[in-house]
Structure formats: structure tokens, C-alpha cells
Design a protein around this motif. Structure first.
Motif, PDB file in Angstrom:
ATOM      1  N   LYS A 255       0.834  -1.210   0.000  1.00  0.00           N
ATOM      2  CA  LYS A 255       0.000   0.000   0.000  1.00  0.00           C
ATOM      3  C   LYS A 255       0.865   1.255   0.000  1.00  0.00           C
ATOM      4  N   ARG A 256       1.947   1.229   0.776  1.00  0.00           N
ATOM      5  CA  ARG A 256       2.843   2.383   0.826  1.00  0.00           C
ATOM      6  C   ARG A 256       3.478   2.631  -0.541  1.00  0.00           C
ATOM      7  N   LEU A 257       3.946   1.564  -1.176  1.00  0.00           N
ATOM      8  CA  LEU A 257       4.556   1.696  -2.494  1.00  0.00           C
ATOM      9  C   LEU A 257       3.556   2.231  -3.507  1.00  0.00           C
ATOM     10  N   GLY A 258       2.351   1.671  -3.503  1.00  0.00           N
ATOM     11  CA  GLY A 258       1.325   2.137  -4.436  1.00  0.00           C
ATOM     12  C   GLY A 258       0.977   3.592  -4.201  1.00  0.00           C
ATOM     13  N   ARG A 259       0.884   3.985  -2.940  1.00  0.00           N
ATOM     14  CA  ARG A 259       0.550   5.371  -2.608  1.00  0.00           C
ATOM     15  C   ARG A 259       1.646   6.332  -3.091  1.00  0.00           C
ATOM     16  N   MET A 260       2.905   5.963  -2.889  1.00  0.00           N
ATOM     17  CA  MET A 260       4.006   6.828  -3.317  1.00  0.00           C
ATOM     18  C   MET A 260       4.047   6.947  -4.836  1.00  0.00           C
ATOM     19  N   LEU A 261       3.830   5.839  -5.537  1.00  0.00           N
ATOM     20  CA  LEU A 261       3.827   5.902  -6.998  1.00  0.00           C
ATOM     21  C   LEU A 261       2.663   6.742  -7.515  1.00  0.00           C
ATOM     22  N   SER A 262       1.523   6.633  -6.865  1.00  0.00           N
ATOM     23  CA  SER A 262       0.346   7.391  -7.315  1.00  0.00           C
ATOM     24  C   SER A 262       0.516   8.886  -7.118  1.00  0.00           C
ATOM     25  N   ILE A 264       3.152  10.473  -7.999  1.00  0.00           N
ATOM     26  CA  ILE A 264       3.992  10.958  -9.095  1.00  0.00           C
ATOM     27  C   ILE A 264       3.089  11.394 -10.246  1.00  0.00           C
ATOM     28  N   PRO A 265       3.159  12.642 -10.678  1.00  0.00           N
ATOM     29  CA  PRO A 265       2.334  13.073 -11.820  1.00  0.00           C
ATOM     30  C   PRO A 265       2.618  12.205 -13.044  1.00  0.00           C
ATOM     31  N   GLY A 266       1.563  11.703 -13.668  1.00  0.00           N
ATOM     32  CA  GLY A 266       1.719  10.856 -14.844  1.00  0.00           C
ATOM     33  C   GLY A 266       1.670   9.378 -14.561  1.00  0.00           C
ATOM     34  N   ILE A 267       1.536   8.980 -13.280  1.00  0.00           N
ATOM     35  CA  ILE A 267       1.452   7.569 -12.912  1.00  0.00           C
ATOM     36  C   ILE A 267       0.086   7.290 -12.289  1.00  0.00           C
ATOM     37  N   ILE A 268      -0.581   6.275 -12.798  1.00  0.00           N
ATOM     38  CA  ILE A 268      -1.868   5.830 -12.265  1.00  0.00           C
ATOM     39  C   ILE A 268      -1.660   4.452 -11.651  1.00  0.00           C
ATOM     40  N   VAL A 269      -2.090   4.273 -10.415  1.00  0.00           N
ATOM     41  CA  VAL A 269      -1.942   2.992  -9.714  1.00  0.00           C
ATOM     42  C   VAL A 269      -3.318   2.387  -9.474  1.00  0.00           C
ATOM     43  N   HIS A 270      -3.474   1.125  -9.802  1.00  0.00           N
ATOM     44  CA  HIS A 270      -4.748   0.425  -9.624  1.00  0.00           C
ATOM     45  C   HIS A 270      -4.762  -0.326  -8.297  1.00  0.00           C
ATOM     46  N   PRO A 271      -5.922  -0.430  -7.639  1.00  0.00           N
ATOM     47  CA  PRO A 271      -6.016  -1.113  -6.346  1.00  0.00           C
ATOM     48  C   PRO A 271      -5.744  -2.609  -6.468  1.00  0.00           C
ATOM     49  N   THR A 272      -5.352  -3.219  -5.356  1.00  0.00           N
ATOM     50  CA  THR A 272      -5.009  -4.639  -5.348  1.00  0.00           C
ATOM     51  C   THR A 272      -5.343  -5.246  -3.999  1.00  0.00           C
ATOM     52  N   THR A 274      -3.382  -8.004  -3.128  1.00  0.00           N
ATOM     53  CA  THR A 274      -2.226  -8.857  -2.924  1.00  0.00           C
ATOM     54  C   THR A 274      -0.955  -8.021  -3.002  1.00  0.00           C
ATOM     55  N   HIS A 275       0.204  -8.657  -3.207  1.00  0.00           N
ATOM     56  CA  HIS A 275       1.492  -7.976  -3.096  1.00  0.00           C
ATOM     57  C   HIS A 275       1.987  -7.391  -4.413  1.00  0.00           C
ATOM     58  N   PHE A 276       1.237  -7.514  -5.474  1.00  0.00           N
ATOM     59  CA  PHE A 276       1.592  -6.889  -6.746  1.00  0.00           C
ATOM     60  C   PHE A 276       0.412  -6.068  -7.240  1.00  0.00           C
ATOM     61  N   PHE A 277       0.684  -5.151  -8.155  1.00  0.00           N
ATOM     62  CA  PHE A 277      -0.394  -4.303  -8.656  1.00  0.00           C
ATOM     63  C   PHE A 277      -0.049  -3.782 -10.036  1.00  0.00           C
ATOM     64  N   LEU A 278      -1.083  -3.363 -10.731  1.00  0.00           N
ATOM     65  CA  LEU A 278      -0.931  -2.727 -12.036  1.00  0.00           C
ATOM     66  C   LEU A 278      -0.799  -1.225 -11.873  1.00  0.00           C
ATOM     67  N   ALA A 279      -0.032  -0.620 -12.779  1.00  0.00           N
ATOM     68  CA  ALA A 279       0.074   0.833 -12.837  1.00  0.00           C
ATOM     69  C   ALA A 279       0.170   1.234 -14.308  1.00  0.00           C
ATOM     70  N   GLU A 280      -0.017   2.510 -14.566  1.00  0.00           N
ATOM     71  CA  GLU A 280       0.077   3.039 -15.930  1.00  0.00           C
ATOM     72  C   GLU A 280       0.943   4.284 -15.928  1.00  0.00           C
ATOM     73  N   THR A 281       1.707   4.438 -16.983  1.00  0.00           N
ATOM     74  CA  THR A 281       2.410   5.681 -17.222  1.00  0.00           C
ATOM     75  C   THR A 281       1.671   6.456 -18.303  1.00  0.00           C
ATOM     76  N   GLU A 282       1.415   7.719 -18.065  1.00  0.00           N
ATOM     77  CA  GLU A 282       0.687   8.541 -19.042  1.00  0.00           C
ATOM     78  C   GLU A 282       1.617   9.144 -20.084  1.00  0.00           C
ATOM     79  N   LYS A 283       2.926   8.981 -19.883  1.00  0.00           N
ATOM     80  CA  LYS A 283       3.909   9.508 -20.824  1.00  0.00           C
ATOM     81  C   LYS A 283       4.728   8.350 -21.376  1.00  0.00           C
ATOM     82  N   GLU A 336       9.547  10.299 -15.227  1.00  0.00           N
ATOM     83  CA  GLU A 336       8.353  11.079 -15.549  1.00  0.00           C
ATOM     84  C   GLU A 336       8.640  12.568 -15.628  1.00  0.00           C
ATOM     85  N   GLU A 337       9.630  13.034 -14.872  1.00  0.00           N
ATOM     86  CA  GLU A 337       9.915  14.467 -14.838  1.00  0.00           C
ATOM     87  C   GLU A 337      10.897  14.905 -15.902  1.00  0.00           C
ATOM     88  N   ASP A 338      11.592  13.947 -16.513  1.00  0.00           N
ATOM     89  CA  ASP A 338      12.629  14.297 -17.502  1.00  0.00           C
ATOM     90  C   ASP A 338      12.195  13.853 -18.889  1.00  0.00           C
TER      91      ASP A 338
END
Length: 342
Positions: A255-262, A264-272, A274-283, A336-338
Motif C-alpha cells: 500500500k505504501r509503495l502504491g501510494r508513493m507511486l500514485s 507521481i504526476p503521470g502515474i496511475i496505480v490500480h487497487p489490489t 495482494t502484493h503486486f499491482f498494475l500501474a500506468e504511465t501517461e507519458k 516522468e519528470e525528464d
């Protein structure tokens, strides 16, 4: 067969942390390795044609009959065995629980000559004649079917296959071994690979009612499970060495990892669940992000774009240690920032 899977370290030889495989990289399996070293002489003989000794050990641990257990060369071997068995018994159609999910279900069914069910009876095939596959928890989404949902599916379909490879990495209640053994049409797939972080040994098993185990056993190849895998399985049933840290703490870190990634502007994190999860980069794409992380930070993620139903922007992450998770967050933020990195 799946192409473009996780844990492709062979393409990136200098990886310092692997987030691409749903295996906890810091599992301490020293005791098992020591045991196997002491039994390395076993490779000088053929294994049991059918690993009955391990089936008995699993049955004793979970309180079911050994006649309800069939050990396989990993969970994937079980998937192909099931598809081939029911194709030979006259099944013609299969159905998948949800998309995206593990692609080997469909690959195994198509290889066996089964076709995907349309969901209706217009082709003359009722649901009761369909082989139904459910991944629970689901790879790659981390979604979980409730017991009630599984029971409803079992009432509707002819055979329901529940892949519980990640059952030890969720707090959601799972169907038990005994419930599958007592059913009339449920086949469970279990993986020692995931629980004990031993993917190189390839050992899994099936739990099902006796009449279905009998059908599956008729189609299994002799000597399909090697001697060290059998020995490892028996040792694990007796010693139950932990393959991961405290589950509640591990999922809290997820949960902490998902929250930190979410954040970041341009990163979408999907709920889970279990111990793995899906995310998306908008760039850019997940492939570009993966390549950047591997070559610039020696971190490996799973490009999830080849899962049916996902896009080129989807990637999957499996939680590791707090420090390593911080590395990943910092590296993705940098990407994402560069804009110049793309």
C-alpha cells in the motif's frame, strides 16, 4: 506459450532489484538449500514416475486424502494438463473469468483444440459444458473472487479451475483444499513456487475430487517432476519455511509503495488485494519505462502491455523491501519528470 513475461533477467544482466516477478526476492531459503545440497546425490537416479510421496506429504499437511492430490511440474504444467485432459474427454469450449489475466489458460486451451465460449447457448453449448478458468487472486490485477462468487460459478459451469497460486499473499479468504476435494467439479491449482520463492524448481499441485484427479492422472507424463523438486516439496511440507515476511506488514508495504507511486504526476496505480499491482504511465510506454529503469537504475519491472485487455502504458510491480521500493519510486519520478529521457 507466453512471450514477454516477467523475471526476464537474462535480457538485463546488471539488475540490482527485480520488481517484474511476483516473487519476494528476500525470502531466506538457506535451510532448504542446505537440505538439497545434502541430497544432491538424488539426481543420479530417476524420480518417482508419479511423485506419490510428495502427494502424501501434501495430503497430510492439509488434512485431505492423497487421492485428491496430483503433483505437477509447476502450476503452468497443471494448466496444460487440465486443458489437454478435458479436450480428450470431449469438452469443446472454455471460458476465462476476467481479462486481463494469466494468458496461459487461453494458450493451453487453444493448444488442446478448445475454443472460447461466447457466453450464450446460441452455438448449442450450455454453460454446464464449459471449462471455466479463474485466477484468484488474479494476475496481473490483484483482484479477488469471494467464496460466494466462486460457488456461483461452480453451480453454473461444468468444470471450474481455480488457480490459487497467489493464495498465500492475500488476507482475503480463499477456498480450502477440503472444499475443493469435497466438490463435484472444482479443480484447484496451487504453487509452491510462489509461496516459498523457488521458481527454478518447478513444483505445484492440483486438488480436486477423486474422479477428476483420476482423469488428470491418466494424461500426466511419467517422471514429470524431478527428484530435487520432490525432495524440496517434502521438506517444505514438514518444515514450512516462510517464503515472505509477515503478510500484514508486506501488504502494508504494498500500500505504501502504491501510494508513493500514485503521487507521481503521470502515474496511475490500480487497487489490489495482494502484493503486486498494475500501474500506468501517461507519458511514453511501459516498454520505454522498463528499458529506462533497467539501463539507468538497474531496476526491472514487468511490461504488462501483452496482457489481453491492457494498453502499451500498463506495467506491473511486485513489492520488495522498503529501501528497494524507495529506489523504484525515485527512479520512476525521475523518468516522468525528464522528458529528455524519452
Amino acid at each position: 506459450m507466453i512471450h514477454g513475461h516477467g523475471d526476464d533477467l537474462f535480457n538485463y544482466p546488471e539488475i540490482r532489484c527485480n520488481f517484474s516477478s511476483n516473487i519476494y526476492a528476500h525470502s531466506d531459503m538457506t535451510a532448504l538449500k542446505t537440505h538439497l545440497c545434502r541430497h544432491i546425490h538424488l539426481i543420479g537416479n530417476y524420480p518417482e514416475p508419479s511423485p506419490r510421496s510428495l502427494e502424501m506429504a501434501i495430503a497430510n499437511k492439509y488434512g485431505v486424502s492423497a487421492e485428491n492430490i496430483l503433483v505437477t511440474n509447476g502450476a503452468t504444467d497443471a494448466i496444460y494438463l487440465i486443458a489437454q485432459t478435458f479436450a480428450r474427454k470431449g469438452s469443446t469450449h472454455f471460458s476465462i473469468g476476467e481479462w486481463p489475466t494469466f494468458c496461459e489458460y487461453e494458450d493451453a486451451c487453444r493448444m488442446a483444440g478448445l475454443t472460447r465460449w461466447s457466453g450464450g447457448e446460441e452455438d448449442g453449448v450450455p454453460a454446464s459444458a464449459v471449462l471455466r478458468w479463474v485466477c484468484n487472486p488474479n494476475n496481473p490485477t490483484g483482484d479477488v473472487y469471494t467464496r460466494e462468487e466462486v460457488e456461483k460459478l461452480a453451480q453454473r459451469y461444468g468444470i471450474i479451475v481455480i488457480d490459487q497460486s497467489y493464495e498465500d499473499f492475500t488476507l482475503a479468504p480463499m477456498m480450502t483444499h477440503q472444499e475443493a476435494a469435497d466438490s463435484s467439479n472444482i479443480i484447484q491449482i496451487h504453487s509452491l513456487t510462489k509461496k516459498y520463492a523457488i521458481p527454478g524448481l518447478r513444483v505445484g499441485y492440483i486438488v480436486a475430487p477423486r474422479h477428476l484427479i483420476h482423469l488428470l492422472r491418466e494424461n500426466i507424463r511419467p517422471w514429470s517432476v524431478n527428484t530435487l523438486a520432490i525432495e524440496a516439496g517434502k521438506w517444505l511440507m514438514e518444515n514450512d519455511a516462510s517464503g515472505c515476511p509477515s503478510l500484514s506488514a508486506y501488504l502494508g508495504e504494498t500500500k505504501r509503495l502504491g501510494r508513493m507511486l500514485s503521487q507521481i504526476p503521470g502515474i496511475i496505480v490500480h487497487p489490489t488485494h495482494t502484493h503486486f499491482f498494475l500501474a500506468e504511465t501517461e507519458k511514453g510506454t511501459a516498454a520505454l519505462l522498463k528499458d529506462y529503469l533497467a539501463k539507468n537504475h538497474h531496476l526491472l519491472i514487468r511490461d504488462a502491455s501483452n496482457f489481453q485487455g491492457l494498453t502499451p502504458r500498463h506495467f506491473r510491480v511486485s513489492t520488495q523491501s522498503s529501501e528497494e521500493n524507495d529506489w523504484l519510486v525515485a527512479a520512476i519520478r525521475e523518468y516522468e519528470e525528464d522528458d529528455g529521457q524519452r
